[in-house]
Design an enzyme around this catalytic site. Sequence first.
Site, PDB file in Angstrom:
ATOM      1  N   SER A   1       0.926  -1.136  -0.009  1.00  0.00           N
ATOM      2  CA  SER A   1      -0.025  -0.050   0.076  1.00  0.00           C
ATOM      3  C   SER A   1       0.872   1.296   0.049  1.00  0.00           C
ATOM      4  O   SER A   1       2.060   1.289   0.021  1.00  0.00           O
ATOM      5  CB  SER A   1      -0.914  -0.086   1.324  1.00  0.00           C
ATOM      6  OG  SER A   1       0.033   0.217   2.315  1.00  0.00           O
TER       7      SER A   1
ATOM      8  N   ASP B   1       1.511   5.108   2.716  1.00  0.00           N
ATOM      9  CA  ASP B   1       1.864   5.025   4.224  1.00  0.00           C
ATOM     10  C   ASP B   1       0.692   4.932   4.898  1.00  0.00           C
ATOM     11  O   ASP B   1       0.859   4.737   6.163  1.00  0.00           O
ATOM     12  CB  ASP B   1       2.368   6.206   4.266  1.00  0.00           C
ATOM     13  CG  ASP B   1       3.798   6.482   3.735  1.00  0.00           C
ATOM     14  OD1 ASP B   1       4.530   5.515   3.617  1.00  0.00           O
ATOM     15  OD2 ASP B   1       3.863   7.334   2.963  1.00  0.00           O
TER      16      ASP B   1
ATOM     17  N   ARG C   1      -4.600  13.527  -6.826  1.00  0.00           N
ATOM     18  CA  ARG C   1      -3.819  12.249  -6.553  1.00  0.00           C
ATOM     19  C   ARG C   1      -3.204  11.543  -7.794  1.00  0.00           C
ATOM     20  O   ARG C   1      -2.227  10.985  -7.870  1.00  0.00           O
ATOM     21  CB  ARG C   1      -4.681  11.007  -5.982  1.00  0.00           C
ATOM     22  CG  ARG C   1      -4.658  11.076  -4.330  1.00  0.00           C
ATOM     23  CD  ARG C   1      -5.387   9.928  -3.914  1.00  0.00           C
ATOM     24  NE  ARG C   1      -5.020  10.109  -2.319  1.00  0.00           N
ATOM     25  CZ  ARG C   1      -4.253   9.914  -1.361  1.00  0.00           C
ATOM     26  NH1 ARG C   1      -3.257   8.965  -2.116  1.00  0.00           N
ATOM     27  NH2 ARG C   1      -4.077   9.851  -0.440  1.00  0.00           N
TER      28      ARG C   1
ATOM     29  N   ASP D   1       0.812  11.251   9.919  1.00  0.00           N
ATOM     30  CA  ASP D   1       1.472  10.093   8.986  1.00  0.00           C
ATOM     31  C   ASP D   1       0.250  10.337   7.839  1.00  0.00           C
ATOM     32  O   ASP D   1       0.103   9.153   7.324  1.00  0.00           O
ATOM     33  CB  ASP D   1       1.265   8.755   9.799  1.00  0.00           C
ATOM     34  CG  ASP D   1       2.325   8.804  10.933  1.00  0.00           C
ATOM     35  OD1 ASP D   1       2.964   9.637  10.960  1.00  0.00           O
ATOM     36  OD2 ASP D   1       2.165   7.756  11.598  1.00  0.00           O
TER      37      ASP D   1
END
Length: 538
Positions: free
Chosen positions: A221, A223, A318, A497
């Site tokens: 994947s 993060d 994205r 994150d």
Amino acid sequence: MDPISPHGDPFIDPIDLEPPQRSRSPEDSTLIVGRTASLTLATDSLIVLGRYFTSAPTVPIVPSDMLLARRSLCPEDTVELLWFPPERNTQAIPFYNILWAELSNCEITIQYAKPTARNVVRVSSINYPIEKPTQPHAIFWVESLLDRAYRESQRKKRIKVLINPFGGTGKAQKWYLSDIEPIFAAARCKTDVERTQYRGHAVEIAEQLDPDAVDVVAACSGDGLPYEIFNGLGKKSNARRALEKVAVVQLPCGTGNAMSLNLNGTDSPSVAALCIVKGIRTPLDLTSITQGNRRTLSFLSQSVGIVAESDLATEHLRWLGSQRFTYGILVRLLRKTVYPCDLAIKVEVATKSEVIEHYRRALATQPLPEQRRDSLDSQDSDDPLHATGLPSLRFQTVNDKLPDGWILFPYDKLGNFYSGNMALMAPDTNFFPATLPNDGCMDLVTVDGDISRIASIRSILAVESNKFFDMPHVKYQKISGYRIIPRNQKDGYISIDGERMPFEPFQAEVHRGLGTVLSRSGHVYEGPNVVARSRESA
């Protein structure tokens, strides 16, 4: 760093870096195979000298000088036709690329990761017959090869693979089957594959995981999945033991692959798979984030301001990949956006020169493999093997009074608050060149939001050229905790994150070496660091 060389210098013999287990003679290092070839354990590579064979090609006519009848090397052998290329060949295979070797039916098979394109490796193999009288030496030789190939790394890892079929470009499943699974299989890893079905599913899987049943949990994947896995392990009743025993790794298949870039030096799925096969267990600092009544774990970074907004507010871009992050930062820097807040910090290393010296000392005093975890455990009064849950909070939570020695001060012109536990946040985006996996500190970057637009543009260019640390308007410190309280904004972006958190006050505290990962070196991140940078500028 070369993705197929563990330390970048092919002339350093890895055996010289370890205590000798037994004396080796030149005869020990060379294995004569068949009548036409030899295999030699050289400095950093396996040297294959001679003709290697494959099964005879299915063509009507083959010249007689290219066909040899295999002699009966073992009583149970049958005669088999083998094809040899007409020329003799010499091939060097780095030990780091050796996946497995074994003897079976008087034949040696060596499987390795062969570079086939830039940042791509594929499983390949060589096979040779072994004369029966040489089999005892061949058994010893194979074990010596595997010792050199794996060194400190564990063989035959038990890997729980979690695939996020929805993340990134949606190709994680395809890349796992084509690029990753063959490498794990060749290395004799035992895999258990599961696909996540919804957001937070990896948290549930990790929480139910038996830490004695697996060695590694691999996130196929970006993060986001490693973040969920750490937090799932953190929810277990024996969280500290689970976080120590189970190494969390990333197989880069998302738009953000910072974990693999830092630990493996690559965002290639196949090269990352090789790095995980050869990975060295490495303690990793984790950070507790308290916000409201919630406590979560962070392994990568926390940000408020430009970086958080550039990441989270560009989700619709994205398709740009990692470039969406650069675009988002540039737009906000040019607007001279500020994010007022109240801030309190527990500073451990205050100036850039002290930060460089801290990093230099860490490189010079790295513990031996067997001491890495022991040296960290001795700094905590709790016994990690018997402790329940997560370690206690030294600084308590964001809801408690400010810890002793902390001073809350207004920061009216904050442009960027960025705290990192790893160096690279994207390819060629090294915000934290002094970070270390387990020094008990976060690296904090703060930049005012009212700097000139020229300075803003230079900052962007400096990140890509690894000169961001040197910019005079960039404040760089090592800290062990902080509290941040946003002001004068009803809504905004807080990134932990890469995950969006509520726009509320929160507090952070580092736990030294609480987690475990696999890395190439066992003690530092890949990529440029402040010591190398200071040497270049000297």
